[in-house]
Design an enzyme around this catalytic site. Structure first.
Site, PDB file in Angstrom:
ATOM      1  N   ILE A  12       1.120  -1.321  -0.157  1.00 15.33           N
ATOM      2  CA  ILE A  12      -0.330  -0.042   0.090  1.00 15.33           C
ATOM      3  C   ILE A  12       0.937   0.918  -0.391  1.00 15.33           C
ATOM      4  CG2 ILE A  12      -1.581   0.956   1.343  1.00 15.33           C
ATOM      5  CD1 ILE A  12      -2.368  -1.573   2.377  1.00 15.33           C
ATOM      6  N   GLY A  36       8.565  -5.145   2.817  1.00 16.76           N
ATOM      7  CA  GLY A  36       8.684  -3.708   1.441  1.00 16.76           C
ATOM      8  C   GLY A  36       9.936  -4.493   0.489  1.00 16.76           C
ATOM      9  N   ALA A  76       4.318  -2.347   9.486  1.00 17.34           N
ATOM     10  CA  ALA A  76       3.747  -3.237  10.706  1.00 17.34           C
ATOM     11  C   ALA A  76       3.763  -4.010   9.921  1.00 17.34           C
ATOM     12  CB  ALA A  76       2.396  -2.408  10.518  1.00 17.34           C
ATOM     13  N   TYR A 141      -2.266 -10.109  16.353  1.00 15.88           N
ATOM     14  CA  TYR A 141      -2.365  -9.260  15.151  1.00 15.88           C
ATOM     15  C   TYR A 141      -3.275  -8.409  15.504  1.00 15.88           C
ATOM     16  CZ  TYR A 141      -2.688  -6.759  10.717  1.00 15.88           C
ATOM     17  OH  TYR A 141      -3.146  -5.401   9.815  1.00 15.88           O
ATOM     18  N   VAL A 182      -4.936 -13.827  -0.190  1.00 16.52           N
ATOM     19  CA  VAL A 182      -5.691 -15.409  -0.803  1.00 16.52           C
ATOM     20  C   VAL A 182      -5.539 -14.991  -2.419  1.00 16.52           C
ATOM     21  CG1 VAL A 182      -8.122 -14.653  -0.654  1.00 16.52           C
ATOM     22  CG2 VAL A 182      -7.631 -16.777  -0.560  1.00 16.52           C
ATOM     23  N   ILE A 183      -5.747 -14.246  -3.116  1.00 14.53           N
ATOM     24  CA  ILE A 183      -6.406 -13.945  -3.858  1.00 14.53           C
ATOM     25  C   ILE A 183      -4.884 -14.357  -4.899  1.00 14.53           C
ATOM     26  CG2 ILE A 183      -6.599 -11.913  -6.025  1.00 14.53           C
ATOM     27  CD1 ILE A 183      -8.358 -10.654  -4.001  1.00 14.53           C
ATOM     28  N   ILE A 197      -6.332 -24.042  -3.457  1.00 13.21           N
ATOM     29  CA  ILE A 197      -6.668 -24.170  -1.984  1.00 13.21           C
ATOM     30  C   ILE A 197      -7.060 -23.611  -0.930  1.00 13.21           C
ATOM     31  CG2 ILE A 197      -5.589 -25.964  -0.339  1.00 13.21           C
ATOM     32  CD1 ILE A 197      -3.210 -26.774  -1.815  1.00 13.21           C
ATOM     33  N   ILE A 198      -8.506 -24.452  -0.121  1.00 11.76           N
ATOM     34  CA  ILE A 198      -8.935 -22.861   0.458  1.00 11.76           C
ATOM     35  C   ILE A 198      -9.257 -24.122   1.653  1.00 11.76           C
ATOM     36  CG2 ILE A 198     -11.541 -22.585   1.044  1.00 11.76           C
ATOM     37  CD1 ILE A 198     -12.411 -22.636  -2.267  1.00 11.76           C
ATOM     38  N   GLY A 266      -7.584 -18.258  14.269  1.00  8.64           N
ATOM     39  CA  GLY A 266      -7.846 -16.089  13.454  1.00  8.64           C
ATOM     40  C   GLY A 266      -8.042 -15.663  12.960  1.00  8.64           C
TER      41      GLY A 266
END
Length: 309
Positions: A12, A36, A76, A141, A182-183, A197-198, A266
């Site tokens: 970001i 980063g 972070a 987190y 996940v993307i 894989i989910i 989590g």
């Protein structure tokens, strides 16, 4: 104006940096490159200043922030799963490091817009989630992000101008595993002709928000007359993880079937943002829908490498 972006070499942060440079601002990146990558800044590296630093290094941070007009605080540690095994480090970086930025905001008077997280809500009592709804973090987190908000409230009471943006699931070019990872995983698998894989049954529901829209939220918050507050940055729309997997498969024109694995600890069940406060006070609303962006990116192969590298 002069801006500093902590974590500016990250997903970001690097998008914020490119926008600020393109609109004529002077930008300094403060990043220790633990997450980063300098490659994220290739197109603007000669137009910015770069400081290789850790936000826990107060003296170096102070020297970097002393003359700035505003700070976009994106630095972070952001892996939910890793936070279970590295709780002290996550607290040290995310909470103590953030307090360093807030202390300097008090000393020098600059405005801070920082990355909070929808994870502070945990499994919400109702949908869509409003900013004043109960906070119930279910992983370390998320707890660090709630601790940051408590610090922001404390320092705002001392006159610091600080806005927390509660990101939902941010996606886009150069995305990391920490944000909507996940993307990245699904696209990489399907691109190689392998089934995604989910984790769990795939009925987890997510509110995905495009990184370009997140950049606009940051800029509008910095330029706004709002001195302190917290804002949901999502889309008020959802897609299940299973639907996402099938959308990616269909966009590649394949006939794969997702594989289901065990649930992750989590992992929240559902997220959906009420964004009326951001619309009203920041004049912000998202422009890009994940379904359209994914189909376009995959079918045209435009920037596809930027989400699978």
């Amino acid at each position: 104006m002069d801006f500093v972006i902590t974590g500016g070499a990250g997903f970001i942060g690097s998008h914020i940096a490119k926008h600020l440079v393109s609109t004529g601002h002077h930008v300094t990146i403060f990043d220790d490159l633990s997450n980063g990558k300098k490659d994220n800044l290739d197109s603007i590296i000669n137009k910015i200043e770069f400081v290789n630093g850790d936000i826990r290094n107060f003296d170096l941070l102070k020297n970097t922030l002393k003359d700035t007009d505003g700070v976009f605080h994106e630095a972070a540690l952001a892996s939910v799963q890793e936070s279970f095994s590295k709780q002290q480090e996550y607290h040290d970086v995310n909470v103590n490091g953030t307090e360093n930025v807030l202390k300097l905001g008090k000393e020098f008077g600059f405005k801070i817009v920082y990355a909070s997280s929808s994870s502070i809500y945990g499994n919400p009592a109702k949908i869509p989630i409003e900013e004043d709804d109960p906070k119930n973090p279910i992983n370390p987190y998320a707890q660090t992000k709630l601790d940051d908000e408590n610090l922001a409230i404390k320092y705002a009471q001392m006159g610091v101008r600080v806005i927390g943006l509660r990101y939902f699931n941010v996606f886009g070019e150069r995305q990391s595993r920490a944000y909507a990872g996940v993307i990245k995983k699904f696209v990489k698998k399907v691109r190689n002709g392998e089934p995604p894989i989910i984790n769990g049954d795939g009925q987890q529901t997510r509110d995905f928000v495009y990184v370009g829209d997140v950049v606009q939220a940051n800029v509008l918050a910095m330029n706004s007359n709002v001195d302190h507050g917290f804002f949901n940055i999502g889309t008020n729309s959802t897609i299940t993880v299973l639907e996402l997997a099938n959308l990616i498969i269909d966009s590649f024109g394949l006939s794969l079937k997702p594989i289901h694995g065990p649930e992750l600890p989590g992992d929240v069940k559902i997220t959906k943002a009420d964004i009326s406060r951001a619309k009203k006070l920041l004049n912000w609303e998202p422009k890009t829908r994940i379904e359209e962006w994914l189909k376009s990116t995959i079918t045209t192969r435009t920037n596809l490498d930027l989400i699978t590298d």
